[in-house]
Enzyme design. Sequence first.
Site, PDB file in Angstrom:
ATOM      1  N   CYS A 218       9.503   4.296   3.815  1.00 17.66           N
ATOM      2  CA  CYS A 218       9.805   3.038   3.114  1.00 17.66           C
ATOM      3  C   CYS A 218      11.020   3.102   2.197  1.00 17.66           C
ATOM      4  O   CYS A 218      12.006   2.406   2.426  1.00 17.66           O
ATOM      5  CB  CYS A 218       8.573   2.584   2.341  1.00 17.66           C
ATOM      6  SG  CYS A 218       7.241   2.094   3.449  1.00 17.66           S
TER       7      CYS A 218
ATOM      8  N   ARG B 136       8.638  11.083   7.989  1.00 16.64           N
ATOM      9  CA  ARG B 136       9.851  10.286   8.147  1.00 16.64           C
ATOM     10  C   ARG B 136      10.723  10.450   6.888  1.00 16.64           C
ATOM     11  O   ARG B 136      10.252  10.284   5.782  1.00 16.64           O
ATOM     12  CB  ARG B 136       9.493   8.816   8.375  1.00 16.64           C
ATOM     13  CG  ARG B 136       8.930   8.564   9.769  1.00 16.64           C
ATOM     14  CD  ARG B 136       8.531   7.126   9.986  1.00 16.64           C
ATOM     15  NE  ARG B 136       7.233   6.817   9.425  1.00 16.64           N
ATOM     16  CZ  ARG B 136       6.586   5.652   9.612  1.00 16.64           C
ATOM     17  NH1 ARG B 136       7.148   4.702  10.334  1.00 16.64           N
ATOM     18  NH2 ARG B 136       5.394   5.441   9.087  1.00 16.64           N
TER      19      ARG B 136
ATOM     20  N   GLY C 119      12.357  15.514  -8.789  1.00 10.75           N
ATOM     21  CA  GLY C 119      11.994  16.379  -7.671  1.00 10.75           C
ATOM     22  C   GLY C 119      13.160  16.536  -6.715  1.00 10.75           C
ATOM     23  O   GLY C 119      14.320  16.285  -7.081  1.00 10.75           O
TER      24      GLY C 119
ATOM     25  N   LEU D 291       0.832  -1.209   0.000  1.00 10.01           N
ATOM     26  CA  LEU D 291       0.000   0.000   0.000  1.00 10.01           C
ATOM     27  C   LEU D 291       0.866   1.257   0.000  1.00 10.01           C
ATOM     28  O   LEU D 291       2.014   1.243   0.452  1.00 10.01           O
ATOM     29  CB  LEU D 291      -0.933   0.010   1.215  1.00 10.01           C
ATOM     30  CG  LEU D 291      -0.349   0.045   2.636  1.00 10.01           C
ATOM     31  CD1 LEU D 291       0.167   1.409   3.044  1.00 10.01           C
ATOM     32  CD2 LEU D 291      -1.405  -0.422   3.619  1.00 10.01           C
ATOM     33  N   LYS D 292       0.269   2.337  -0.538  1.00  5.26           N
ATOM     34  CA  LYS D 292       0.942   3.631  -0.545  1.00  5.26           C
ATOM     35  C   LYS D 292       0.256   4.527   0.477  1.00  5.26           C
ATOM     36  O   LYS D 292      -0.971   4.641   0.457  1.00  5.26           O
ATOM     37  CB  LYS D 292       0.842   4.312  -1.915  1.00  5.26           C
ATOM     38  CG  LYS D 292       1.384   3.506  -3.068  1.00  5.26           C
ATOM     39  CD  LYS D 292       1.261   4.268  -4.381  1.00  5.26           C
ATOM     40  CE  LYS D 292      -0.161   4.370  -4.911  1.00  5.26           C
ATOM     41  NZ  LYS D 292      -0.795   3.101  -5.313  1.00  5.26           N
ATOM     42  N   GLU D 293       1.014   5.160   1.345  1.00 11.14           N
ATOM     43  CA  GLU D 293       0.393   6.140   2.237  1.00 11.14           C
ATOM     44  C   GLU D 293      -0.278   7.200   1.372  1.00 11.14           C
ATOM     45  O   GLU D 293       0.226   7.574   0.318  1.00 11.14           O
ATOM     46  CB  GLU D 293       1.452   6.789   3.136  1.00 11.14           C
ATOM     47  CG  GLU D 293       1.833   5.888   4.281  1.00 11.14           C
ATOM     48  CD  GLU D 293       2.953   6.456   5.132  1.00 11.14           C
ATOM     49  OE1 GLU D 293       3.131   7.682   5.174  1.00 11.14           O
ATOM     50  OE2 GLU D 293       3.655   5.641   5.763  1.00 11.14           O
TER      51      GLU D 293
ATOM     52  N   LYS E 195       9.240  -7.582  -2.002  1.00 11.38           N
ATOM     53  CA  LYS E 195       8.911  -6.266  -1.440  1.00 11.38           C
ATOM     54  C   LYS E 195      10.076  -5.289  -1.626  1.00 11.38           C
ATOM     55  O   LYS E 195       9.895  -4.142  -2.059  1.00 11.38           O
ATOM     56  CB  LYS E 195       8.561  -6.416   0.043  1.00 11.38           C
ATOM     57  CG  LYS E 195       8.355  -5.121   0.786  1.00 11.38           C
ATOM     58  CD  LYS E 195       7.166  -4.343   0.267  1.00 11.38           C
ATOM     59  CE  LYS E 195       7.187  -2.929   0.790  1.00 11.38           C
ATOM     60  NZ  LYS E 195       6.144  -2.084   0.280  1.00 11.38           N
TER      61      LYS E 195
ATOM     62  N   ASN F 270      10.196  -1.715  -4.075  1.00 13.04           N
ATOM     63  CA  ASN F 270      10.541  -0.366  -3.615  1.00 13.04           C
ATOM     64  C   ASN F 270      11.860   0.124  -4.207  1.00 13.04           C
ATOM     65  O   ASN F 270      12.010   1.299  -4.528  1.00 13.04           O
ATOM     66  CB  ASN F 270      10.601  -0.326  -2.081  1.00 13.04           C
ATOM     67  CG  ASN F 270       9.214  -0.128  -1.492  1.00 13.04           C
ATOM     68  OD1 ASN F 270       8.231   0.020  -2.239  1.00 13.04           O
ATOM     69  ND2 ASN F 270       9.107  -0.122  -0.184  1.00 13.04           N
TER      70      ASN F 270
END
Length: 440
Positions: free
Chosen positions: A266, A334, A259, A156-158, A210, A214
């Site tokens: 994560c 974070r 950016g 999941l993505k925050e 996982k 990422n």
Amino acid sequence: MKISVIGTGYVGLVTGTCLAEVGNDVLCLDLDESKIRILRQGGIPIHEPGLLEMVQRNVDAGRLHFTTSIEESVAFGTIQFIAVGTPPDEDGSADLQYVAAAARNIAKHMTDYKVVVDKSTVPVGTADKVKSALQEELARRGVDTEFAVVSNPEFLKEGAAVEDFMRPDRVVVGAEDERAITLMRELYAPFNRNHDRLVVMDIKSAELTKYAANCMLATRISFMNELANLADRLGADIEQVRLGIGSDPRIGYQFLYPGCGYGGSCFPKDVQALIRTADSIGMPLKVLKAVEDANETQKRILLEKIKGRFGADLKGMHFALWGLAFKPNTDDMRAASSRVVIEGLWQMGATVTAYDPVAMNESRRIFGDDPRLAYADSPMHALEGADALVIVTEWKEFRAPDFDQIKATLKTPVIFDGRNLYQPSQVRAHGLEYYAIGRR
Ligand SMILES: NC(=O)c1ccc[n+]([C@@H]2O[C@H](COP(=O)([O-])OP(=O)(O)OC[C@H]3O[C@@H](n4cnc5c(N)ncnc54)[C@H](O)[C@@H]3O)[C@@H](O)[C@H]2O)c1
């Protein structure tokens, strides 16, 4: 099904709530009493769109409960999700102390068959460690209760966590125990109605999947960031380049936005942890080290641009900062780029007034009452008395500001945009100087 979720943070609370939403009985455990108090009082301790309503609905329906009692939580669920934090250790490897404690707590109290599911992001081999911890503790108790350990990493993505959990692209399950695989299939069946999204594999592959996901995404970001910096120097426009390559289906448009660096709970820690895993077996990951290195540099890119415009001595200067969260739709700070920018501006002697729609409380918790950081109640109020504007989070409400008002309010009409929110020509047409990432 009866499910216990150990760790009621971003992942645990979303997992528990979404599993209750489809009809399961869920008990969420956290050792942080303040979080459980907030939940019991009908609130949620984090900002996550759509989550509060879903929590309230399932609490009201009697399917979702919260506790600080380990005994109660172990007794409750046949499935025991471990969703505690795995923060970076001093050397960057994943700190597994919370996972180990959660596993031991299960073994200390279990009296019947349990499926222990690692949902936390954990290095390859952790399921074996969890299994050993459980076996040791059960042996100490002199009992021989059956259990299985499953790896079920969370993607999941925050900011879109509820939607991601309810409509997953895939559900990875690493398991060897047939009974546990059957239970996991049943558990995820309600999320599979359109087509089967379950990818069952061996445990180590699931654990590595996982990190692979990422790290791949972080790699795309760092690659684009370096290209953007190159475009800056060469006089090219990275936005044109992005469109030019994104149209290739082998590349695609997603995660190609340059950016001021990736942050959050994560990517930085997972990139570091995989680097440490590989180093520890003498197989250094050269690409990933470069990805991390490039990101550290990129988090300072706005500071470099500010220095280029105003010099390295910013004593007496004051900056407006739009955005504190590491990305929009979350209050998570974070490893956020905003923290590097704020501390960098302080080091050069400047002060800051920040605005963020949801992360200002989190910022107060992190920075305390430091007099060099003030907060504004709107983006435009943050500009008052500021020499220039710095943008670090791409919140929607920053996308179409009143440029004339920005120009009239800032002492120097300069915008440093770390998220490429605007068309440079449009901003400049309003008489503002505009520094973005790789834009002409
Ligand atoms: N946040 C994300 O977007 C995300 C996405 C995918 C995977 N993950 C992974 O999921 C894991 C959890 O991340 P998070 O962001 O939810 O962390 P978090 O810090 O928000 O939540 C962890 C919670 O666990 C609690 N806890 C710690 N030890 C405990 C114990 N022994 N018993 C009960 N509770 C305990 C803490 O008090 C805390 O509330 C991490 O491994 C993370 O990498 C996070």
